[in-house]
Write an enzyme that holds these catalytic residues in place. Structure first.
Site, mmCIF file in Angstrom:
data_model
loop_
_atom_site.group_PDB
_atom_site.id
_atom_site.type_symbol
_atom_site.label_atom_id
_atom_site.label_comp_id
_atom_site.label_asym_id
_atom_site.label_seq_id
_atom_site.Cartn_x
_atom_site.Cartn_y
_atom_site.Cartn_z
ATOM 1 N N ASP A 12 0.871 -1.168 0.000
ATOM 2 C CA ASP A 12 0.000 0.000 0.000
ATOM 3 C C ASP A 12 0.917 1.229 0.000
ATOM 4 O O ASP A 12 2.120 1.116 0.276
ATOM 5 C CB ASP A 12 -0.869 -0.036 1.269
ATOM 6 C CG ASP A 12 -1.615 1.258 1.494
ATOM 7 O OD1 ASP A 12 -2.259 1.743 0.548
ATOM 8 O OD2 ASP A 12 -1.551 1.798 2.627
ATOM 9 N N ASP A 14 -0.296 5.117 0.875
ATOM 10 C CA ASP A 14 -0.596 6.148 1.879
ATOM 11 C C ASP A 14 -0.640 5.556 3.271
ATOM 12 O O ASP A 14 -1.409 4.636 3.546
ATOM 13 C CB ASP A 14 -1.928 6.824 1.538
ATOM 14 C CG ASP A 14 -1.833 7.569 0.227
ATOM 15 O OD1 ASP A 14 -0.939 8.417 0.109
ATOM 16 O OD2 ASP A 14 -2.625 7.281 -0.689
HETATM 17 C C1 XBP Z 1 -5.458 6.105 0.406
HETATM 18 C C2 XBP Z 1 -6.608 6.915 0.005
HETATM 19 C C3 XBP Z 1 -6.405 7.956 -1.005
HETATM 20 C C4 XBP Z 1 -5.701 9.176 -0.503
HETATM 21 C C5 XBP Z 1 -5.973 10.340 -1.421
HETATM 22 O O1 XBP Z 1 -5.908 4.841 0.915
HETATM 23 O O2 XBP Z 1 -7.705 6.719 0.465
HETATM 24 O O3 XBP Z 1 -7.656 8.321 -1.461
HETATM 25 O O4 XBP Z 1 -6.167 9.548 0.777
HETATM 26 O O5 XBP Z 1 -5.560 10.060 -2.712
HETATM 27 P P1 XBP Z 1 -4.973 3.543 0.850
HETATM 28 P P2 XBP Z 1 -6.442 10.513 -3.970
HETATM 29 O O6 XBP Z 1 -3.732 3.881 1.627
HETATM 30 O O7 XBP Z 1 -5.762 2.468 1.546
HETATM 31 O O8 XBP Z 1 -4.723 3.239 -0.601
HETATM 32 O O9 XBP Z 1 -6.963 11.880 -3.678
HETATM 33 O O10 XBP Z 1 -5.463 10.480 -5.119
HETATM 34 O O11 XBP Z 1 -7.548 9.510 -4.103
HETATM 35 MG MG MG Z 2 -2.972 3.169 3.451
#
Ligand code: XBP
Ligand code: MG
Length: 256
Positions: A12, A14
């Site tokens: 993953d 973020d």
């Molecule tokens: C990450 C997200 C993303 C980011 C924002 O979740 O939910 O939407 O917060 O990115 P994970 P975007 O770590 O579970 O993948 O604005 O590009 O969607």
């Molecule tokens: Mg995440």
């Protein structure tokens, strides 16, 4: 029958590779709202609640639906969401370009060990593809995007995490079975997705996710750890290793 060897690691982005949400995505959303003359502001606490919904466009819609009941939507609301999100992506990638967000402890170390050992690497995330390549380029290494065989990101699957689709999409592209992989996640939506895709998962928590349910994880740690700063173990075992390294990954995989 011999157990499938561990060949592949799926990450993953973020919250897992870097703490991007509070000081990266959140201020980028706020900058986009200002740019469009909207008086919306997502503070640290509110953003924690909005993180229930993955995907930036989906999060903006959720905010309007649940937090702005009296707000009259413009006729071109769908287009506004798309334009706001484009502006947000621009603000976010500019922040990364300025070197704004470092990798979490142990991420560069483990990825370098994995590459040296010939493990296959992939990304499975709900964030926008440009955000992934910018983070890899500016926070990992200029050519880091090439280290990942598959970068599964954003809208390539309509159902974002917690649906398993993004992991299934990545594994299909790699032509690999879940039993030969380990996933790395930081959130409840993330592990629900990886677990539903059949993947054993290592969780590194962060401030937004520390109280999430990680009962399905193979291991829950504060971070992957550095030799000078070993991780705290919240569930599972490091099996006599000082931190999360390849020896531990093989040990965890063998015990599954
Ligand atoms: C990450 C997200 C993303 C980011 C924002 O979740 O939910 O939407 O917060 O990115 P994970 P975007 O770590 O579970 O993948 O604005 O590009 O969607
Ligand atoms: Mg995440």
């Amino acid at each position: 029958m011999p157990k499938t060897p561990l060949t592949s690691l799926l990450f993953d982005v973020d919250g897992t590779l870097a703490d991007t949400e509070r000081d990266g995505h959140r201020p980028a959303f706020n900058a986009a709202f200002r740019e469009f003359g909207l008086d919306w502001h997502w503070d640290v606490e509110l953003y924690g609640k909005l993180l229930e919904v993955t995907g930036g466009k989906e999060r903006i819609r959720h905010y309007v639906d649940h937090w702005l009941p009296g707000w009259t939507r413009p006729a071109a609301f769908d287009d506004l969401v798309v334009q706001l999100h484009k502006a947000k992506t621009r603000h976010y990638t500019e922040l990364l370009q300025q070197g704004g967000i470092p990798l979490r402890p142990g991420v560069a170390r483990l990825i370098s060990e994995a590459r040296a050992a010939g493990l296959r690497l992939a990304i499975a995330t709900t964030t926008t593809p440009e955000n992934v390549t910018a983070l890899l380029q500016y926070s990992m290494a200029p050519d880091a995007a090439d280290w990942f065989e598959v970068i599964a990101a954003g809208d390539v699957v309509p159902a974002k995490k917690p649906a398993p689709d993004i992991y299934l999409w990545a594994m299909e592209r790699m032509n690999v079975e879940a039993g030969a992989c380990l996933a790395f996640e930081d959130s409840s939506n993330g592990i629900r997705s990886s677990h539903a895709a059949g993947l054993a998962t290592i969780v590194t928590i962060n401030d937004y996710t520390a109280d999430h349910d990680f009962s399905q994880a193979a291991l829950v740690v504060s971070d992957l750890g550095e030799p000078s700063a070993p991780p705290d173990v919240l569930a599972g075992s490091l099996h006599d290793q000082p931190l999360v390294n390849l020896a531990l990954l093989h040990r965890l995989h063998a015990g599954l």
